[in-house]
Design an enzyme around this catalytic site. Structure first.
Site, PDB file in Angstrom:
ATOM      1  CG  ASP A  72      -3.959   9.623  11.405  1.00  0.00           C
ATOM      2  OD1 ASP A  72      -5.129  10.005  11.178  1.00  0.00           O
ATOM      3  OD2 ASP A  72      -3.098   9.513  10.522  1.00  0.00           O
TER       4      ASP A  72
ATOM      5  CE  LYS B 203       4.492   4.486   7.370  1.00  0.00           C
ATOM      6  NZ  LYS B 203       3.418   4.685   8.332  1.00  0.00           N
TER       7      LYS B 203
ATOM      8  N   GLY C 159       3.561  10.065   1.826  1.00  0.00           N
ATOM      9  CA  GLY C 159       5.021  10.151   1.691  1.00  0.00           C
ATOM     10  C   GLY C 159       5.749   8.827   1.707  1.00  0.00           C
TER      11      GLY C 159
ATOM     12  N   GLY D 210       0.825  -1.206   0.000  1.00  0.00           N
ATOM     13  CA  GLY D 210       0.000   0.000   0.000  1.00  0.00           C
ATOM     14  C   GLY D 210       0.856   1.252   0.000  1.00  0.00           C
TER      15      GLY D 210
END
Ligand SMILES: Nc1ncnc2c1ncn2[C@@H]1O[C@H](COP(=O)(O)OP(=O)(O)OP(=O)(O)O)[C@@H](O)[C@H]1O
Length: 335
Positions: free
Chosen positions: A181, A83, A65, A61
């Protein structure tokens, strides 16, 4: 937007308006003092120090950024998620943000939070950097992916998801970490169908209240009234931020039940002005008759507009919606 600017002026709101032309689910990231990066996370973590030790298998995914890959450690054949955050060295804000995420990930060790096994700078280019996070691989993808496929989830599954997220928040808040978040794409699912909290890009370690100017970060659609408009809802210096995570959990659980972002009508454009009106001034949506009274009451406690009256993580962990239902472990695994 003109109308909202006018309404804001009339109501003397001091909420900073976002720059024009931002995408609907824009995120605000803040700069904070730099944190030192270190590759050592926990003694039991695999000692991965560079990209050469990993074989990229697939793209899992894309986020703000960065890109997330499924990778295999060449030596052990173990599978991880990698990541990779790319930034120019002069983009100091992003560097600080990534450093903050690394610092937080180093501190957390909970079965309810996606594990980070290592952080390193790939150091491929002098002008730009690639900060790499080696993460526990969550093969079920995100809750966002699940909702795209299944649209709606039954209350028994939502209850289990809520319990696990609340356990994760209890752990994080106990360490004075506010996530800031919580949303479907940041709740990941492992091979056993267990949900864990991920993505600490805008999280913060708090001592007392949130830092000045730091309340307006995260994904605006899931932002609580006191973070959207701290003056009207008594946020900012009065607010430690923990209640904002509970609000975001409530919106996320409601989204699982309704099958769409719940605070605006399906098909309505989720631009900043619409979200601001819905979050700060709108009534919570009415649940259909099929919703149980327990679920309704749980959502009501999460979506209390005044954060001082909102349900706390501990209160919600002992709410009947969470305690009465049998768990549906594995119910979220896509197979
Ligand atoms: N540990 C993981 N295991 C499996 N898939 C992952 C993992 N981490 C992230 N992903 C996948 O990669 C996607 C992108 O993740 P990322 O954290 O970069 O951004 P995001 O949370 O989707 O968006 P944002 O950057 O706006 O928060 C996720 O939505 C998820 O599908």
């Amino acid at each position: 937007m003109t109308l909202v600017r006018e309404r804001r002026r009339q109501q003397a709101l001091r909420l900073p308006l976002p720059p024009q032309n931002l995408s609907p689910y824009f995120c605000y990231r803040v700069q904070s003092p730099s944190s030192l990066l270190s590759s050592s996370i926990r003694p039991d973590s695999p000692d991965i120090k560079g990209l050469a030790e990993l074989e990229k298998l697939a793209v899992l995914g894309h986020g703000n950024g960065g890109t997330v890959y499924k990778v295999r450690q060449r030596r052990s054949s173990s599978i991880y998620a990698l990541k990779v955050l790319r930034f120019d060295h002069d983009a100091i804000g992003i560097w600080h943000q990534a450093g903050r995420e690394a610092e937080i990930l180093k501190r957390v060790d909970s079965q309810f939070v996606v594990r980070c096994h290592g952080v390193f700078d790939s150091g491929t280019d002098a002008d730009s950097g690639e900060l790499c996070f080696v993460m526990e691989y969550m093969e079920g993808g995100s809750l966002h992916d699940v909702l795209r496929l299944r649209r709606r989830l039954p209350e028994s599954v939502i209850s289990d998801v809520a319990r696990r997220v609340l356990e994760g928040l209890k752990y994080l808040h106990g360490m004075k970490i506010v996530h800031r978040d919580i949303k479907p794409s940041n709740l990941l699912i492992n091979g056993k169908g267990e949900v864990k909290i991920a993505d600490f890009g805008v999280s913060q370690v708090v001592a007392g209240s949130l830092e000045a100017g730091d309340s307006y970060v995260g994904t605006s659609a899931y932002m609580s009234p006191e973070r959207f408009d701290s003056e009207k809802w008594n946020g900012g210096p009065n607010d430690d931020g923990f209640a904002g995570d509970v609000w975001a959990l409530g919106v996320t659980m409601l989204e699982c039940y309704m099958g769409h972002f719940p605070l605006i009508a399906p098909g309505q454009k989720p631009d900043w002005a619409t979200l601001m009106c819905a979050i700060c001034f709108g009534e919570p949506p009415k649940l259909v008759e099929t919703a149980s009274p327990d679920f309704e009451s749980f959502i009501q406690r999460c979506l209390e507009k005044d954060w001082r009256n909102r349900g706390t993580v501990l209160e919600l962990l002992s709410h009947p919606f969470v305690t009465k239902r049998c768990t549906s472990a594995g119910g979220l695994f896509l197979g």
